[in-house]
Design a protein around this motif. Sequence first.
Motif, PDB file in Angstrom:
ATOM      1  N   VAL A  99      69.191  27.343  35.256  1.00 47.39           N
ATOM      2  CA  VAL A  99      69.198  28.766  35.600  1.00 47.39           C
ATOM      3  C   VAL A  99      70.608  29.235  35.907  1.00 47.39           C
ATOM      4  N   ALA A 100      70.826  30.521  35.665  1.00 45.20           N
ATOM      5  CA  ALA A 100      72.104  31.138  36.023  1.00 45.20           C
ATOM      6  C   ALA A 100      72.247  31.069  37.534  1.00 45.20           C
ATOM      7  N   SER A 101      73.498  30.966  38.016  1.00 49.94           N
ATOM      8  CA  SER A 101      73.662  30.758  39.459  1.00 49.94           C
ATOM      9  C   SER A 101      72.982  31.864  40.264  1.00 49.94           C
ATOM     10  N   THR A 102      73.008  33.089  39.759  1.00 52.24           N
ATOM     11  CA  THR A 102      72.358  34.180  40.490  1.00 52.24           C
ATOM     12  C   THR A 102      70.844  33.975  40.571  1.00 52.24           C
ATOM     13  N   ALA A 103      70.263  33.353  39.546  1.00 54.21           N
ATOM     14  CA  ALA A 103      68.804  33.141  39.542  1.00 54.21           C
ATOM     15  C   ALA A 103      68.394  32.049  40.524  1.00 54.21           C
ATOM     16  N   THR A 128      73.850  26.795  36.918  1.00 56.83           N
ATOM     17  CA  THR A 128      75.157  26.900  36.288  1.00 56.83           C
ATOM     18  C   THR A 128      75.379  28.343  35.827  1.00 56.83           C
ATOM     19  N   ASN A 129      76.552  28.669  35.263  1.00 59.23           N
ATOM     20  CA  ASN A 129      76.708  30.070  34.854  1.00 59.23           C
ATOM     21  C   ASN A 129      76.254  30.260  33.413  1.00 59.23           C
ATOM     22  N   ARG A 130      76.310  31.496  32.972  1.00 56.54           N
ATOM     23  CA  ARG A 130      75.736  31.868  31.689  1.00 56.54           C
ATOM     24  C   ARG A 130      76.287  31.027  30.530  1.00 56.54           C
ATOM     25  N   GLU A 131      77.618  30.836  30.548  1.00 55.13           N
ATOM     26  CA  GLU A 131      78.231  30.158  29.427  1.00 55.13           C
ATOM     27  C   GLU A 131      77.694  28.740  29.278  1.00 55.13           C
ATOM     28  N   ILE A 146      66.737  30.342  32.619  1.00 51.03           N
ATOM     29  CA  ILE A 146      66.524  31.693  33.144  1.00 51.03           C
ATOM     30  C   ILE A 146      67.887  32.365  33.188  1.00 51.03           C
ATOM     31  N   MET A 147      68.002  33.467  32.465  1.00 49.19           N
ATOM     32  CA  MET A 147      69.297  34.137  32.395  1.00 49.19           C
ATOM     33  C   MET A 147      69.145  35.651  32.377  1.00 49.19           C
ATOM     34  N   GLY A 148      70.275  36.332  32.585  1.00 50.97           N
ATOM     35  CA  GLY A 148      70.230  37.770  32.796  1.00 50.97           C
ATOM     36  C   GLY A 148      70.346  38.624  31.551  1.00 50.97           C
ATOM     37  N   ARG A 149      70.554  38.012  30.393  1.00 44.41           N
ATOM     38  CA  ARG A 149      70.601  38.794  29.156  1.00 44.41           C
ATOM     39  C   ARG A 149      70.239  37.841  28.028  1.00 44.41           C
ATOM     40  N   PRO A 150      69.382  38.268  27.090  1.00 45.39           N
ATOM     41  CA  PRO A 150      69.020  37.319  26.031  1.00 45.39           C
ATOM     42  C   PRO A 150      70.271  36.945  25.239  1.00 45.39           C
ATOM     43  N   GLU A 163      62.754  42.343  37.085  1.00 42.68           N
ATOM     44  CA  GLU A 163      63.930  43.213  37.118  1.00 42.68           C
ATOM     45  C   GLU A 163      65.079  42.562  37.876  1.00 42.68           C
ATOM     46  N   ASN A 164      66.279  42.979  37.521  1.00 39.47           N
ATOM     47  CA  ASN A 164      67.470  42.446  38.165  1.00 39.47           C
ATOM     48  C   ASN A 164      68.457  43.595  38.330  1.00 39.47           C
ATOM     49  N   HIS A 165      68.649  44.046  39.562  1.00 42.78           N
ATOM     50  CA  HIS A 165      69.517  45.199  39.795  1.00 42.78           C
ATOM     51  C   HIS A 165      70.843  44.755  40.403  1.00 42.78           C
ATOM     52  N   VAL A 194      85.625  39.813  41.727  1.00 42.74           N
ATOM     53  CA  VAL A 194      84.737  39.601  40.580  1.00 42.74           C
ATOM     54  C   VAL A 194      84.361  38.139  40.430  1.00 42.74           C
ATOM     55  N   ARG A 195      83.215  37.931  39.796  1.00 39.67           N
ATOM     56  CA  ARG A 195      82.792  36.571  39.465  1.00 39.67           C
ATOM     57  C   ARG A 195      83.683  36.037  38.332  1.00 39.67           C
ATOM     58  N   GLU A 196      83.593  34.737  38.104  1.00 40.85           N
ATOM     59  CA  GLU A 196      84.430  34.083  37.093  1.00 40.85           C
ATOM     60  C   GLU A 196      84.065  34.526  35.669  1.00 40.85           C
ATOM     61  N   GLY A 198      82.599  34.218  32.131  1.00 43.93           N
ATOM     62  CA  GLY A 198      81.424  33.424  31.732  1.00 43.93           C
ATOM     63  C   GLY A 198      80.212  33.755  32.579  1.00 43.93           C
ATOM     64  N   SER A 199      80.415  34.449  33.700  1.00 47.28           N
ATOM     65  CA  SER A 199      79.265  34.821  34.536  1.00 47.28           C
ATOM     66  C   SER A 199      78.575  36.043  33.932  1.00 47.28           C
ATOM     67  N   GLY A 200      77.247  36.039  33.939  1.00 48.73           N
ATOM     68  CA  GLY A 200      76.482  37.161  33.395  1.00 48.73           C
ATOM     69  C   GLY A 200      76.712  38.428  34.201  1.00 48.73           C
ATOM     70  N   THR A 201      76.833  38.264  35.518  1.00 50.33           N
ATOM     71  CA  THR A 201      77.082  39.406  36.388  1.00 50.33           C
ATOM     72  C   THR A 201      78.409  40.062  36.001  1.00 50.33           C
ATOM     73  N   ARG A 202      79.405  39.216  35.773  1.00 49.80           N
ATOM     74  CA  ARG A 202      80.735  39.741  35.416  1.00 49.80           C
ATOM     75  C   ARG A 202      80.680  40.489  34.088  1.00 49.80           C
ATOM     76  N   GLN A 266      70.739  48.452  35.965  1.00 52.99           N
ATOM     77  CA  GLN A 266      69.380  47.910  35.772  1.00 52.99           C
ATOM     78  C   GLN A 266      69.403  46.822  34.707  1.00 52.99           C
ATOM     79  N   ARG A 267      69.031  45.639  35.106  1.00 56.30           N
ATOM     80  CA  ARG A 267      68.966  44.545  34.127  1.00 56.30           C
ATOM     81  C   ARG A 267      67.629  43.833  34.279  1.00 56.30           C
ATOM     82  N   HIS A 268      67.441  42.776  33.502  1.00 57.00           N
ATOM     83  CA  HIS A 268      66.207  41.975  33.620  1.00 57.00           C
ATOM     84  C   HIS A 268      66.548  40.496  33.607  1.00 57.00           C
ATOM     85  N   TRP A 269      65.637  39.727  34.157  1.00 59.81           N
ATOM     86  CA  TRP A 269      65.733  38.276  33.994  1.00 59.81           C
ATOM     87  C   TRP A 269      64.873  37.871  32.810  1.00 59.81           C
ATOM     88  N   TYR A 270      65.396  36.931  32.034  1.00 57.37           N
ATOM     89  CA  TYR A 270      64.681  36.447  30.844  1.00 57.37           C
ATOM     90  C   TYR A 270      64.407  34.957  30.978  1.00 57.37           C
TER      91      TYR A 270
HETATM   92  P1  PGA Z   1      75.430  34.713  36.683  1.00 53.86           P
HETATM   93  O1  PGA Z   1      74.024  35.365  36.379  1.00 53.86           O
HETATM   94  O2  PGA Z   1      76.366  35.861  36.925  1.00 53.86           O
HETATM   95  O3  PGA Z   1      75.181  33.925  37.928  1.00 53.86           O
HETATM   96  O4  PGA Z   1      75.901  33.914  35.485  1.00 53.86           O
HETATM   97  C1  PGA Z   1      73.514  35.518  35.111  1.00 53.86           C
HETATM   98  C2  PGA Z   1      73.268  36.923  34.735  1.00 53.86           C
HETATM   99  O5  PGA Z   1      73.170  37.772  35.634  1.00 53.86           O
HETATM  100  O6  PGA Z   1      73.203  37.180  33.525  1.00 53.86           O
END
Ligand code: PGA
Length: 296
Positions: A99-103, A128-131, A146-150, A163-165, A194-196, A198-202, A266-270
Amino acid sequence: MLHLTLRQLIAFESVAKHLSYSRAAEMLHLSQPAVSMQIRQLENVLGLPLFEQLGKKIYLTEAGNEFHHHSHNILEQLNEAETMLAEIKGMRGNLNISVASTASYFTPHLLAEFCQRHTLATVNLSVTNRESLLQRLNNNETDLAIMGRPPDELDADATPFMENHLAIIAPVNHPLANERNIPLSRLAQETFLVREQGSGTRIAMERFFAEKNIRLTTGTEMSTNEAIKQAVQAGMGLGILSLHTISLELETARLMVLDVQNFPIQRHWYVVHRKGKRLTTVASAFKEFLLQKHAT
Ligand code: PGA
């Protein structure tokens, strides 16, 4: 204790259901005399007739009717036990999930609930992060992610389930704390942590501000949500994080969410896996659990 057999109960259930010995025999793949014999033996054990024949038709007697409720329940319970055991047999296995670290702020709670239902399932959770999630999917090193964008980079099956806001967080004494409907342009005067890379949030944050044509001043880069939360509390700048990560800080008034126009993002978890991957029974049960739990 009644000395009856399961065969007798099954024969009785079928005759009571169809009110016909021949139809019951057909359904049970038995001969009609065999079914009649089971019923006769059962009537002997119980000491009461269960059926009566009027003309060509048979009917349940009063005792038959009463007994039918009980026999039906017994057979239902056996059925349930069979289903439960089959599930346990199928659910003996390891769920390998990344899972992404945020998840990681909500996934353990979901896993705990899943494992309570399937006590023989074990879990291997990698955060771990998205990358590196993409890498793990690509190398077939994980059942599910589990990640924040397909991912566009992979041929993947990605289903949104929650949902992921993303919100702008500030220390509680920030000058903008009491402002309402803060214009986006005002943010240009602030410094953001900012996050590093490769992070989905970033990535989501950068896309959002690029679309709105706003250049943010981004100072320090940090590789965890926790570090960003601490730095924001310490007054190093503002942060943009998923609301999932800050519930505790909001409850204890250590951080606050600024009321900025167009926010939250507004985002979603996938829940994601490689297309064509043969999911294990445990992995597909967990995916199903996520989708059902958050079905609206
Ligand atoms: P992350 O979260 O920033 O912890 O990588 C993934 C995402 O929100 O897409």
